[in-house]
Design an enzyme around this catalytic site. Structure first.
Site, PDB file in Angstrom:
ATOM      1  N   SER A 105       0.826  -1.197   0.000  1.00 33.25           N
ATOM      2  CA  SER A 105       0.000   0.000   0.000  1.00 33.25           C
ATOM      3  C   SER A 105       0.868   1.259   0.000  1.00 33.25           C
ATOM      4  O   SER A 105       1.637   1.486  -0.933  1.00 33.25           O
ATOM      5  CB  SER A 105      -0.959  -0.046   1.202  1.00 33.25           C
ATOM      6  OG  SER A 105      -1.936   0.963   1.111  1.00 33.25           O
ATOM      7  N   ASP A 136      -9.813  -4.014  -5.167  1.00 36.17           N
ATOM      8  CA  ASP A 136      -9.280  -3.243  -4.040  1.00 36.17           C
ATOM      9  C   ASP A 136     -10.089  -1.946  -3.877  1.00 36.17           C
ATOM     10  O   ASP A 136     -10.108  -1.118  -4.779  1.00 36.17           O
ATOM     11  CB  ASP A 136      -7.808  -2.911  -4.311  1.00 36.17           C
ATOM     12  CG  ASP A 136      -7.108  -2.285  -3.112  1.00 36.17           C
ATOM     13  OD1 ASP A 136      -7.798  -1.665  -2.273  1.00 36.17           O
ATOM     14  OD2 ASP A 136      -5.877  -2.405  -3.019  1.00 36.17           O
ATOM     15  N   HIS A 187      -7.973  -5.112  -0.482  1.00 34.04           N
ATOM     16  CA  HIS A 187      -6.739  -4.450  -0.052  1.00 34.04           C
ATOM     17  C   HIS A 187      -6.021  -5.331   0.969  1.00 34.04           C
ATOM     18  O   HIS A 187      -6.059  -5.087   2.182  1.00 34.04           O
ATOM     19  CB  HIS A 187      -7.064  -3.082   0.544  1.00 34.04           C
ATOM     20  CG  HIS A 187      -5.880  -2.161   0.611  1.00 34.04           C
ATOM     21  ND1 HIS A 187      -5.175  -1.754  -0.514  1.00 34.04           N
ATOM     22  CD2 HIS A 187      -5.250  -1.585   1.669  1.00 34.04           C
ATOM     23  CE1 HIS A 187      -4.188  -0.952  -0.147  1.00 34.04           C
ATOM     24  NE2 HIS A 187      -4.205  -0.843   1.170  1.00 34.04           N
TER      25      HIS A 187
END
Length: 285
Positions: free
Chosen positions: A129, A183, A215
């Site tokens: 991320s 996501d 995610h």
């Protein structure tokens, strides 16, 4: 002169600043810096690093923890973050305040390992991320003399596009970008845009690997990422970092070697350089 090397299995070291180091159990010839996502810490990926280390015992994994700072997305409240995030929509237009400082922190880690004798082309940047964004932002702007072995971004994106310039070295740096097609946090179109922007800028070796996930990371993805790491950082003892002789170490190096060797408890109360040397010599291989 006596020399000290950490014995196999000295394992994972946690520093006071939140950095986690998973030490290699074979001659140290590769480094992966693994960065966590927004609001997390190094602990979030410690188990992943330890799992990877078992399959790549020549690689050291360093997991820094981001500084705690206000995040606009979090209502301005402080949390661990590599840079400020404004929202979840068009992230490439964000100013990403703090990203240069975090980049400098990562580069400093690389420089310290290089001073120990590890070449830059035996290093890799990776992250999840926001950490994946940091790996792209940092690794693909490095100059030729600091070109690294690769960049691994998991559920990441190109942050700070306005501050980003793909270097000549970055153009030939292998990149694996793993991303979930569903996501909701870093939406898949952002990954596609990242790929398009970098290819338009001239990157030559960029793979966008997709998974039907949100995610997060899954075992299949981590296994694929590990193969990327091992392919670009294979064992090579000719590149291995040679341990310094105990008698040539500074106090700082002695203390670092003591921690690396799992001798921290035995070092409690030792203050003289000669005492630290003796502890290492008495426990050398």
């Amino acid at each position: 002169m006596a020399s000290f090397a950490s014995a196999p299995g000295t394992g994972t070291i946690r520093a006071g600043d939140g950095t986690i180091t998973v030490n290699p159990t074979q001659p140290y010839s590769g480094l992966v810096i693994l960065m966590h996502g927004l609001g997390d810490s190094a602990e979030g990926f410690a188990d992943v690093a330890e799992m990877w280390a078992r399959s790549a015992p020549h690689i050291k994994f360093i997991l820094p923890t981001a500084p705690t700072q206000p995040v606009t997305l979090n209502g301005g409240f402080p949390m661990p973050s590599w840079y400020d995030i404004v929202g979840l929509s068009e992230r490439s237009n964000e100013n990403c305040e703090g990203i240069e400082a975090s980049r400098d922190t990562v580069v400093k880690i690389m420089e310290e390992e290089n001073k120990q004798g590890l070449a830059y082309d035996r290093m890799m940047l990776s992250g999840f991320s926001q950490g994946g964004a940091m790996s792209l932002f940092t690794g693909l702007q490095l100059p030729a003399e600091k070109k690294i072995a690769g960049v691994l971004a998991m559920s990441g994106y190109l942050a700070g596009a306005k501050q980003f310039t793909l270097s000549d070295a970055g153009k030939t740096t292998p990149v694996l970008h793993c991303h979930g097609t569903v996501d909701p946090m870093v939406q898949f179109p952002m990954a596609q845009k990242t790929e398009a922007m970098l290819k338009e800028a001239g990157i030559e070796n960029y793979e966008l690997k997709t998974y039907n996930i949100q995610h997060t990371v899954i075992p299949e993805e981590l296994a694929y990422a590990l193969e990327f790491i091992k392919r670009n950082l294979p064992p090579d003892e000719s590149c291995a970092v040679k341990e310094k002789d105990v008698d040539d170490m500074s106090v700082k190096e002695l203390k670092a070697a003591i921690m690396k060797g799992g001798l921290g408890k035995q070092a409690v109360g030792l203050v003289e350089k000669s005492e630290l040397r003796k502890l290492l010599k008495d426990n050398k291989k």
